[in-house]
Motif scaffolding. Structure first.
Motif, mmCIF file in Angstrom:
data_model
loop_
_atom_site.group_PDB
_atom_site.id
_atom_site.type_symbol
_atom_site.label_atom_id
_atom_site.label_comp_id
_atom_site.label_asym_id
_atom_site.label_seq_id
_atom_site.Cartn_x
_atom_site.Cartn_y
_atom_site.Cartn_z
ATOM 1 N N GLU A 31 -13.621 -4.166 -5.302
ATOM 2 C CA GLU A 31 -13.366 -2.768 -4.954
ATOM 3 C C GLU A 31 -12.528 -2.090 -6.042
ATOM 4 O O GLU A 31 -12.822 -0.970 -6.464
ATOM 5 C CB GLU A 31 -12.606 -2.741 -3.622
ATOM 6 C CG GLU A 31 -12.864 -1.498 -2.764
ATOM 7 C CD GLU A 31 -12.149 -1.608 -1.427
ATOM 8 O OE1 GLU A 31 -12.706 -2.253 -0.522
ATOM 9 O OE2 GLU A 31 -11.035 -1.090 -1.311
ATOM 10 N N GLY A 32 -11.470 -2.800 -6.476
ATOM 11 C CA GLY A 32 -10.575 -2.250 -7.490
ATOM 12 C C GLY A 32 -11.264 -2.067 -8.834
ATOM 13 O O GLY A 32 -11.065 -1.046 -9.513
ATOM 14 N N GLU A 76 0.836 -1.198 0.000
ATOM 15 C CA GLU A 76 0.000 0.000 0.000
ATOM 16 C C GLU A 76 0.877 1.257 0.000
ATOM 17 O O GLU A 76 0.635 2.200 -0.750
ATOM 18 C CB GLU A 76 -0.883 -0.021 1.252
ATOM 19 C CG GLU A 76 -2.203 0.712 1.105
ATOM 20 C CD GLU A 76 -3.017 0.568 2.388
ATOM 21 O OE1 GLU A 76 -3.692 -0.459 2.528
ATOM 22 O OE2 GLU A 76 -2.955 1.474 3.231
ATOM 23 N N LYS A 80 -11.411 -7.260 -2.457
ATOM 24 C CA LYS A 80 -10.547 -6.164 -2.908
ATOM 25 C C LYS A 80 -10.583 -6.030 -4.425
ATOM 26 O O LYS A 80 -10.447 -4.924 -4.968
ATOM 27 C CB LYS A 80 -9.107 -6.393 -2.434
ATOM 28 C CG LYS A 80 -8.913 -6.240 -0.937
ATOM 29 C CD LYS A 80 -8.902 -4.784 -0.516
ATOM 30 C CE LYS A 80 -8.662 -4.643 0.987
ATOM 31 N NZ LYS A 80 -8.931 -3.275 1.450
ATOM 32 N N GLU A 92 -5.453 -3.783 -4.719
ATOM 33 C CA GLU A 92 -5.804 -2.397 -4.397
ATOM 34 C C GLU A 92 -4.752 -1.437 -4.953
ATOM 35 O O GLU A 92 -5.071 -0.411 -5.550
ATOM 36 C CB GLU A 92 -5.880 -2.262 -2.872
ATOM 37 C CG GLU A 92 -6.861 -1.195 -2.387
ATOM 38 C CD GLU A 92 -6.918 -1.186 -0.868
ATOM 39 O OE1 GLU A 92 -7.691 -1.973 -0.316
ATOM 40 O OE2 GLU A 92 -6.173 -0.406 -0.253
#
Lengths: 78, 78, 78, 78, 78
Positions: free
Chosen positions: E39-40, C39, E36, D39
């Motif tokens: 989400e992405g 991240e 995720k 992400e």
């Protein structure tokens, strides 16, 4: 006549398992407390002192729960 | 007359289970502390020094709970 | 007269359960540490080197708790 | 006189339970690592290569803890 | 005189418990990975293809840990 009773060769006190369970939560809790303090200091470095005071209060309250896990063994007569 | 009672051929000390449980929380806690430090350094690299001091305080408090999990085995007479 | 008591034919050392428990936390912890590093690098790629240093410190501290889970079996005389 | 005490006909090695516990953490850890990579790639697709390198490092460190869970059975003489 | 003491008629292999535990983590891990990814893709729909490749890599690594939980029963001679 043959009478062999092998019950289980596990030695030790079950109190260690009790402490082990008691230590799971506090340790995660301390991690969250310190983690959030680091996050807070990174955002507002001028508040570092006040945030650390709160951090130590949080650590004290969460770690106490693990130490009580040692005390219970003596309370309940381990 | 045959009387064979084989209950369970499990060997070892229950204290290993105690330590195993005691190690779950601290490891997650240390992960959170270091993870938040990395997040903080990525946001404000100039605060890396102060955030690492907090990180090591957090690691010390959380890992201590796991090491106490080894000590309890001797406290309770494993 | 027949008296056969077969309670459980479970073999093995309880130390494997101890290690199994000790491995839950570190793996989640390492996942959090590496996840936050990814991240952080995604946000500020120029800090990748410094974040990876912190990542390896975090991995070392968390994985150590799992490896101690193997050692405890010998400490407590498995 | 008949005295048959059949408590539980459970067979197998306790090492499977040990591995089962050891697999909980790594799987969650790998999930976090890959999730954060997805992400990160969604945010900055041009860094996909570097993030995947970190992802594979993270997978290696976390999965290793589960595989050691199989090894421990032989270490402790299951 | 008849004295039959049947305490608990539990039959089966402990390996099912081992697999049961081994399935907890992967299920959470796969959930995080797919979550995720969704989400992405929701954020950057044009990257859906590349994110799905990563998703399948993540699913493969996490589900493998559960399948090994079936294999361990045969490895350890269930």
């Amino acid at each position: 006549m043959e009478s062999t009773t092998v019950l289980a060769e596990i030695t030790g006190s079950i109190a260690t398992v009790g402490y082990g369970l008691a230590a799971i939560g506090p340790a995660i809790g301390v991690g969250i407390v310190v983690g959030k303090t680091i996050e807070g200091v990174a955002r507002q470095p001028e508040l570092a002192g006040r945030l650390q005071v709160l951090m130590y209060i949080g650590i004290a309250f969460t770690e106490a729960l693990a130490f009580i896990g040692i005390a219970t063994a003596f309370i309940f007569g381990a």
